[in-house]
Design a protein around this motif. Sequence first.
Motif, PDB file in Angstrom:
ATOM      1  N   MET A   1     -32.112 -22.224 -26.128  1.00 29.56           N
ATOM      2  CA  MET A   1     -31.329 -23.273 -26.761  1.00 29.56           C
ATOM      3  C   MET A   1     -31.848 -23.542 -28.162  1.00 29.56           C
ATOM      4  O   MET A   1     -32.985 -23.176 -28.504  1.00 29.56           O
ATOM      5  CB  MET A   1     -31.385 -24.562 -25.932  1.00 29.56           C
ATOM      6  CG  MET A   1     -30.844 -24.448 -24.520  1.00 29.56           C
ATOM      7  SD  MET A   1     -30.690 -26.073 -23.742  1.00 29.56           S
ATOM      8  CE  MET A   1     -29.340 -26.765 -24.726  1.00 29.56           C
ATOM      9  N   GLY A   2     -31.045 -24.205 -28.960  1.00 24.70           N
ATOM     10  CA  GLY A   2     -31.452 -24.583 -30.301  1.00 24.70           C
ATOM     11  C   GLY A   2     -30.234 -24.909 -31.139  1.00 24.70           C
ATOM     12  O   GLY A   2     -29.111 -24.535 -30.797  1.00 24.70           O
TER      13      GLY A   2
ATOM     14  N   SER B   1     -30.619 -21.657 -35.637  1.00 25.34           N
ATOM     15  CA  SER B   1     -32.035 -21.744 -35.257  1.00 25.34           C
ATOM     16  C   SER B   1     -32.658 -20.388 -34.982  1.00 25.34           C
ATOM     17  O   SER B   1     -33.882 -20.244 -34.994  1.00 25.34           O
ATOM     18  CB  SER B   1     -32.192 -22.628 -34.016  1.00 25.34           C
ATOM     19  OG  SER B   1     -31.513 -22.046 -32.908  1.00 25.34           O
TER      20      SER B   1
ATOM     21  N   LYS C   1     -31.522 -18.533 -32.120  1.00 26.46           N
ATOM     22  CA  LYS C   1     -31.429 -18.266 -30.673  1.00 26.46           C
ATOM     23  C   LYS C   1     -30.596 -17.027 -30.369  1.00 26.46           C
ATOM     24  O   LYS C   1     -30.994 -16.201 -29.532  1.00 26.46           O
ATOM     25  CB  LYS C   1     -30.877 -19.479 -29.927  1.00 26.46           C
ATOM     26  CG  LYS C   1     -29.496 -19.961 -30.329  1.00 26.46           C
ATOM     27  CD  LYS C   1     -29.138 -21.240 -29.589  1.00 26.46           C
ATOM     28  CE  LYS C   1     -27.720 -21.694 -29.912  1.00 26.46           C
ATOM     29  NZ  LYS C   1     -27.558 -22.063 -31.336  1.00 26.46           N
TER      30      LYS C   1
ATOM     31  N   HIS D   1     -25.590 -23.765 -25.577  1.00 29.51           N
ATOM     32  CA  HIS D   1     -25.775 -25.018 -26.318  1.00 29.51           C
ATOM     33  C   HIS D   1     -25.746 -26.215 -25.383  1.00 29.51           C
ATOM     34  O   HIS D   1     -25.976 -27.345 -25.805  1.00 29.51           O
ATOM     35  CB  HIS D   1     -24.658 -25.178 -27.359  1.00 29.51           C
ATOM     36  CG  HIS D   1     -23.307 -25.378 -26.743  1.00 29.51           C
ATOM     37  ND1 HIS D   1     -22.546 -24.326 -26.275  1.00 29.51           N
ATOM     38  CD2 HIS D   1     -22.602 -26.493 -26.468  1.00 29.51           C
ATOM     39  CE1 HIS D   1     -21.408 -24.794 -25.759  1.00 29.51           C
ATOM     40  NE2 HIS D   1     -21.422 -26.105 -25.858  1.00 29.51           N
TER      41      HIS D   1
ATOM     42  N   PRO E   1     -27.136 -28.389 -22.327  1.00 27.06           N
ATOM     43  CA  PRO E   1     -28.334 -28.606 -21.512  1.00 27.06           C
ATOM     44  C   PRO E   1     -28.060 -28.607 -20.017  1.00 27.06           C
ATOM     45  O   PRO E   1     -28.936 -28.241 -19.223  1.00 27.06           O
ATOM     46  CB  PRO E   1     -28.859 -29.967 -21.988  1.00 27.06           C
ATOM     47  CG  PRO E   1     -27.704 -30.622 -22.673  1.00 27.06           C
ATOM     48  CD  PRO E   1     -26.879 -29.522 -23.244  1.00 27.06           C
TER      49      PRO E   1
ATOM     50  N   GLN F   1     -36.732 -23.684 -26.333  1.00 26.83           N
ATOM     51  CA  GLN F   1     -36.103 -24.331 -27.480  1.00 26.83           C
ATOM     52  C   GLN F   1     -36.517 -23.590 -28.737  1.00 26.83           C
ATOM     53  O   GLN F   1     -37.719 -23.411 -28.986  1.00 26.83           O
ATOM     54  CB  GLN F   1     -36.534 -25.798 -27.565  1.00 26.83           C
ATOM     55  CG  GLN F   1     -36.133 -26.653 -26.380  1.00 26.83           C
ATOM     56  CD  GLN F   1     -34.666 -27.041 -26.424  1.00 26.83           C
ATOM     57  OE1 GLN F   1     -33.983 -26.862 -27.456  1.00 26.83           O
ATOM     58  NE2 GLN F   1     -34.158 -27.582 -25.309  1.00 26.83           N
TER      59      GLN F   1
ATOM     60  N   ARG G   1     -36.217 -23.292 -32.929  1.00 24.69           N
ATOM     61  CA  ARG G   1     -35.889 -24.029 -34.158  1.00 24.69           C
ATOM     62  C   ARG G   1     -36.532 -23.309 -35.338  1.00 24.69           C
ATOM     63  O   ARG G   1     -37.722 -22.983 -35.292  1.00 24.69           O
ATOM     64  CB  ARG G   1     -36.380 -25.471 -34.079  1.00 24.69           C
ATOM     65  CG  ARG G   1     -36.003 -26.337 -35.289  1.00 24.69           C
ATOM     66  CD  ARG G   1     -36.480 -27.763 -35.105  1.00 24.69           C
ATOM     67  NE  ARG G   1     -35.779 -28.415 -34.012  1.00 24.69           N
ATOM     68  CZ  ARG G   1     -34.616 -29.057 -34.119  1.00 24.69           C
ATOM     69  NH1 ARG G   1     -34.011 -29.102 -35.303  1.00 24.69           N
ATOM     70  NH2 ARG G   1     -34.061 -29.621 -33.087  1.00 24.69           N
TER      71      ARG G   1
END
Length: 227
Positions: free
Chosen positions: A36-37, A41, A43, A199, A201, A212, A214
């Motif tokens: 995710m991110g 980011s 991903k 994307h 959760p 995660q 970033r």
Amino acid sequence: MSTVLAGHGLVKKYGSTTALAGVDVEVGERDSLAIMGPSGSGKSTLLHTLAGIVRPDGGQVLLRGERVDDLGEDRLSALRRTRFGFVFQSGQLLPELPVEENVALPLMLEGMPRTQAVERARRWFAPLGLDGLERRRPGQLSGGQAQRVAIARALVGEPEVVFADEPTGALDQRTSTEVVQLLTFATRDTGAALVMVTHDPDIAAHCDRVLQVRDGLISGHNQYTAV
């Protein structure tokens, strides 16, 4: 749990933009990993690099301890067909083929006779709730049904790793939950590892672990009990 797929020190740049800045990640047998991110980011670049779709500018990708990111294009393409499975947001089914041949396509591309390939493909229809849809065309399917077909196609060749890039991104919440449950259960049942970008959760929580990402780096790592 033995490691199936690993990325060590992965770096990927697009011009002056660094998409991956030295990422380390490992995935084991029957492991399910959600990435995710925020947008941009890194991903999706991480997933595509692990899957051999994008070559890293630095670092290594190892499949069962053997380096694969430096393979020639023909060998890398063969690896993607035989040891990896893919589920994309759009499904990417061939509209001119009936569902059973869409599922059987990876086997036929490897030289398996159509009759034998379709027979093996049909074994996935009951487990994935697709009975009765064998001869339909993709245009006759709902979004959820099309993604179930894509899951069957990803698994029919008994891959070691399945990559899913936003597989529920075009679905409503209820259908998304049904699809991700089928995807995680089916990969665990076959022994395949799952690497999924999402994307959402709630979708990520169905996986064993969540990374995660970033600014091209791992910013968090959570482990869950699978739903």
